[in-house]
Scaffold this motif. Structure first.
Motif, PDB file in Angstrom:
ATOM      1  N   GLN A 143     -19.149  13.836 -56.366  1.00 20.62           N
ATOM      2  CA  GLN A 143     -18.769  13.746 -57.775  1.00 20.62           C
ATOM      3  C   GLN A 143     -19.516  12.682 -58.556  1.00 20.62           C
ATOM      4  OE1 GLN A 143     -14.533  13.568 -56.256  1.00 20.62           O
ATOM      5  NE2 GLN A 143     -14.167  14.620 -58.197  1.00 20.62           N
ATOM      6  N   GLY A 177     -13.961  16.568 -62.138  1.00 17.22           N
ATOM      7  CA  GLY A 177     -13.906  17.998 -61.829  1.00 17.22           C
ATOM      8  C   GLY A 177     -12.509  18.554 -62.011  1.00 17.22           C
ATOM      9  N   PHE A 236     -15.975  18.180 -65.658  1.00 16.31           N
ATOM     10  CA  PHE A 236     -16.821  18.589 -64.540  1.00 16.31           C
ATOM     11  C   PHE A 236     -18.308  18.456 -64.866  1.00 16.31           C
ATOM     12  CE2 PHE A 236     -15.725  22.423 -66.922  1.00 16.31           C
ATOM     13  CZ  PHE A 236     -16.948  23.049 -67.086  1.00 16.31           C
ATOM     14  N   LEU A 244     -21.502  21.458 -60.719  1.00 12.66           N
ATOM     15  CA  LEU A 244     -20.131  21.893 -60.447  1.00 12.66           C
ATOM     16  C   LEU A 244     -20.033  22.487 -59.049  1.00 12.66           C
ATOM     17  CD1 LEU A 244     -17.232  22.460 -61.403  1.00 12.66           C
ATOM     18  CD2 LEU A 244     -18.058  24.603 -62.394  1.00 12.66           C
ATOM     19  N   LYS A 302     -11.386  21.061 -70.383  1.00 19.57           N
ATOM     20  CA  LYS A 302     -12.103  21.539 -69.203  1.00 19.57           C
ATOM     21  C   LYS A 302     -11.994  23.042 -69.054  1.00 19.57           C
ATOM     22  CE  LYS A 302     -10.198  18.593 -66.266  1.00 19.57           C
ATOM     23  NZ  LYS A 302      -9.928  17.853 -65.021  1.00 19.57           N
TER      24      LYS A 302
END
Length: 317
Positions: A90, A16, A177, A81, A272
């Motif tokens: 996660q 993430g 993520f 997310l 990302k």
């Protein structure tokens, strides 16, 4: 005989955005609102297109299909997310990771194919108005939409199957993520050069083919607009095209930055931010840019609200 390594990893960890994880609640709220706004806008487009007979034309059928694909596209990524931001959860199983990678690429490919088809539709409507009703009839529209799905499925399925056949026995932290093929390929402990090149070729083909069609279509549209006699008509047409081109440039630039480079091992962190634009910002803008600014859609929404109001009054009375 060489023995193929077996996959020992049963789940991955999605890193993430560790630098801002302490602001998880704030980012959860921001992304939740963006997600709900995107879903609401696209669902409104789908409903009014199929309820109002005036909008049951190839242009709006394509737009409603585009909206459906957008809903599926962002739903493959954003809920996970949100879970990372809210609870810090996660982990994702190996199977769920591959399903997410397939769904993301599949619906993403359909979106780009649909954008190319929508550009062709606008080209025919503006540059070939007399032939438009004959060429872009409901049957042609249905075939084009079916072709978008039929072309995306084997391309993405073949790629994900190749990724599935890789061995994963080492690091299991994905610096992203969501599960994307690039980070997954680079986590493999087997020789992944051929799969890496296949991913590059397939995704480049999807992006650059649709981009080329879009550029050619809009180039002809611009030439036609410049030949309009009225300055007011030219300004209005350019305003509409510029809005579309803003969204197109956002989507294409972010995806080209992420995917169209053979070596991206050292660029995963920077991907990302580009992926966040592609999965959160652009889907939020698309309903406004493509449809909700359209006068026909505004009128259809007003008529629908008026009918709902009258029904409430009749029940209340």
């Amino acid at each position: 005989m060489a023995v193929r390594n077996e996959t020992t990893i049963q789940e991955f960890i999605l890193e993430g955005f560790p630098a801002i994880q302490y602001l998880g609640n704030i980012f959860f709220l921001v992304h939740l609102l963006a997600y709900l706004a995107s879903i609401t806008g696209n669902v409104v487009i789908i409903i009014i297109t199929w309820v109002d007979h005036r909008l049951q034309t190839p242009m709006y059928i394509l737009l409603s299909t585009f909206s459906f694909s957008e809903c599926c596209f962002i739903t493959t990524v954003i809920p996970k997310l949100l879970s990372i931001f809210l609870s810090g959860r996660q982990t994702i199983s190996f199977t769920a990771c591959l399903i997410q990678a397939f769904s993301f690429l599949f619906f993403g490919s359909i979106i780009f194919f649909l954008m190319a088809v929508m550009s062709l539709d606008r080209y025919l409507a503006i540059c070939k108005p007399l032939h438009y009703p004959t060429i872009m009839n409901p049957k042609t529209c249905f075939l084009l939409v079916t072709a978008c799905f039929a072309l995306a499925f084997p391309l993405i399925t073949g790629l994900v199957v190749k990724v599935f056949q890789l061995s994963f026995c080492g690091p299991h932290a994905i610096p992203h993520f969501f599960c994307d093929v690039g980070p997954l390929i680079h986590l493999s402990c087997s020789d992944s050069r051929s799969v890496d090149m296949l991913a590059f070729v397939l995704i480049s083909f999807i992006l650059l083919t649709s981009l080329l069609i879009t550029i050619i279509a809009y180039s002809n549209i611009v030439i036609t607009i410049l030949q309009l006699p009225s300055a007011r008509e030219r300004q209005k047409a350019f305003s509409t095209c510029s809005s579309h081109l803003i969204v197109l440039s956002l989507m294409y630039s972010s995806c080209v930055f992420i995917y169209v480079k053979p070596k991206q091992t050292n660029r995963l962190d920077s991907n990302k931010e580009a992926a966040l634009v592609n999965t959160v910002v652009t889907p939020l803008l698309n309903p406004v840019i493509y449809t909700l600014r359209n006068k026909q859609v505004h009128q259809a929404l007003r008529d629908a609200l008026s009918r709902v109001r009258l029904q409430k009054q009749s029940f209340g009375g």
